[in-house]
Design an enzyme around this catalytic site. Structure first.
Site, mmCIF file in Angstrom:
data_model
loop_
_atom_site.group_PDB
_atom_site.id
_atom_site.type_symbol
_atom_site.label_atom_id
_atom_site.label_comp_id
_atom_site.label_asym_id
_atom_site.label_seq_id
_atom_site.Cartn_x
_atom_site.Cartn_y
_atom_site.Cartn_z
ATOM 1 N N ASP A 197 -0.258 5.095 0.816
ATOM 2 C CA ASP A 197 -0.572 6.093 1.840
ATOM 3 C C ASP A 197 -0.742 5.436 3.201
ATOM 4 O O ASP A 197 -1.577 4.551 3.376
ATOM 5 C CB ASP A 197 -1.851 6.838 1.462
ATOM 6 C CG ASP A 197 -1.734 7.525 0.113
ATOM 7 O OD1 ASP A 197 -0.783 8.302 -0.059
ATOM 8 O OD2 ASP A 197 -2.586 7.270 -0.767
ATOM 9 N N ASP A 243 0.865 -1.166 0.000
ATOM 10 C CA ASP A 243 0.000 0.000 0.000
ATOM 11 C C ASP A 243 0.913 1.230 0.000
ATOM 12 O O ASP A 243 2.098 1.127 0.333
ATOM 13 C CB ASP A 243 -0.889 -0.035 1.249
ATOM 14 C CG ASP A 243 -1.741 1.196 1.390
ATOM 15 O OD1 ASP A 243 -2.435 1.549 0.433
ATOM 16 O OD2 ASP A 243 -1.702 1.811 2.476
ATOM 17 N N ASP A 276 -1.636 -0.621 5.928
ATOM 18 C CA ASP A 276 -1.935 -0.048 7.242
ATOM 19 C C ASP A 276 -3.417 -0.037 7.583
ATOM 20 O O ASP A 276 -3.793 0.337 8.692
ATOM 21 C CB ASP A 276 -1.423 1.398 7.314
ATOM 22 C CG ASP A 276 -2.269 2.338 6.473
ATOM 23 O OD1 ASP A 276 -2.395 2.092 5.254
ATOM 24 O OD2 ASP A 276 -2.808 3.312 7.022
#
Length: 222
Positions: A25, A23, A177
């Site tokens: 961001d 991922d 995240d």
């Protein structure tokens, strides 16, 4: 790897993988200030013009449609699309001035074996732009964003990235995240690693049952 994932996770050991999907961001880049600022610009003049960054951070990693539909449940699909397109025009204009690479990311990408791609809700052209600006694109064999297909927690971006690498799900570790990252990884049949330093709520991440956890990206090198 030949290791039981649950046993390895409990022991704090992450085996090497042939393929890593990241991922962006909240995992590679601390980009919340630029993302949330661009969203607030699209909300100027509305009842949500002063919405908090903490609230908006909870939507990072999801499609913008999810955010705008929750804020404006009475809006038509066309008005929601207009907000999304306004964001996509405004966000690049910020030039990522408030975005930073997380500590340890650069060293990890440079040293980590295996082939690497991204699996992000950003459009691919935007991934290429931002990772190029921060000197991270050089560490990837492939870059993949969400281009006209369902965003995470749907598994589409993972399957597309794997196809771009000519790889199979069982070869892959997805690092992210947000709960949507972990849920997409489970649906795609890849191993998953949750990062505690990003924007995701650790309790929500735990409910998505990631295979591994890290507090620092350099733990992937152990």
């Amino acid at each position: 790897a030949g290791l039981d994932r649950r046993g390895a996770a409990a022991a704090g050991v992450i085996p090497p993988f042939p393929i890593y999907l990241f991922d962006v961001d909240g995992t590679l880049l601390d980009s919340a200030e630029d993302i949330c600022g661009a969203v607030r610009d699209t909300l100027a003049g509305s009842a949500h013009a002063s919405i908090s960054e903490d609230f908006l951070r909870g939507y990072i990693g999801l499609h913008l449609v999810d955010l705008y539909e929750d804020l404006f449940p009475d809006y038509s699909a066309a008005r929601i699309d207009d907000l999304v397109e306004t964001y996509r025009r405004i966000y690049p204009q910020r030039k990522h001035h408030s975005t930073r690479v997380y500590p340890g990311v650069r060293e990890t990408l440079a040293a980590l074996g295996g082939r690497k791609s991204t699996a992000t809700t950003k459009r691919t052209w935007m991934v290429e732009e931002v990772l190029g600006q921060f000197g991270l694109a050089q560490y990837f064999d492939h870059l993949q964003g969400t281009d006209g297909f369902p965003a995470k927690p749907a598994p589409d971006v993972i399957f597309t990235a794997l196809a771009g690498l000519g790889a199979r799900p069982e070869e892959c570790l997805l690092v992210g995240d947000a709960p949507s990252d972990i849920q997409a990884g489970r649906r795609a049949g890849v191993a998953t690693c949750a990062v505690r330093y990003g924007y995701g709520d650790p309790a929500e991440l735990a409910r998505s049952t990631p295979d591994y956890w890290i507090d620092d990206p350099r733990e992937l090198l152990s």
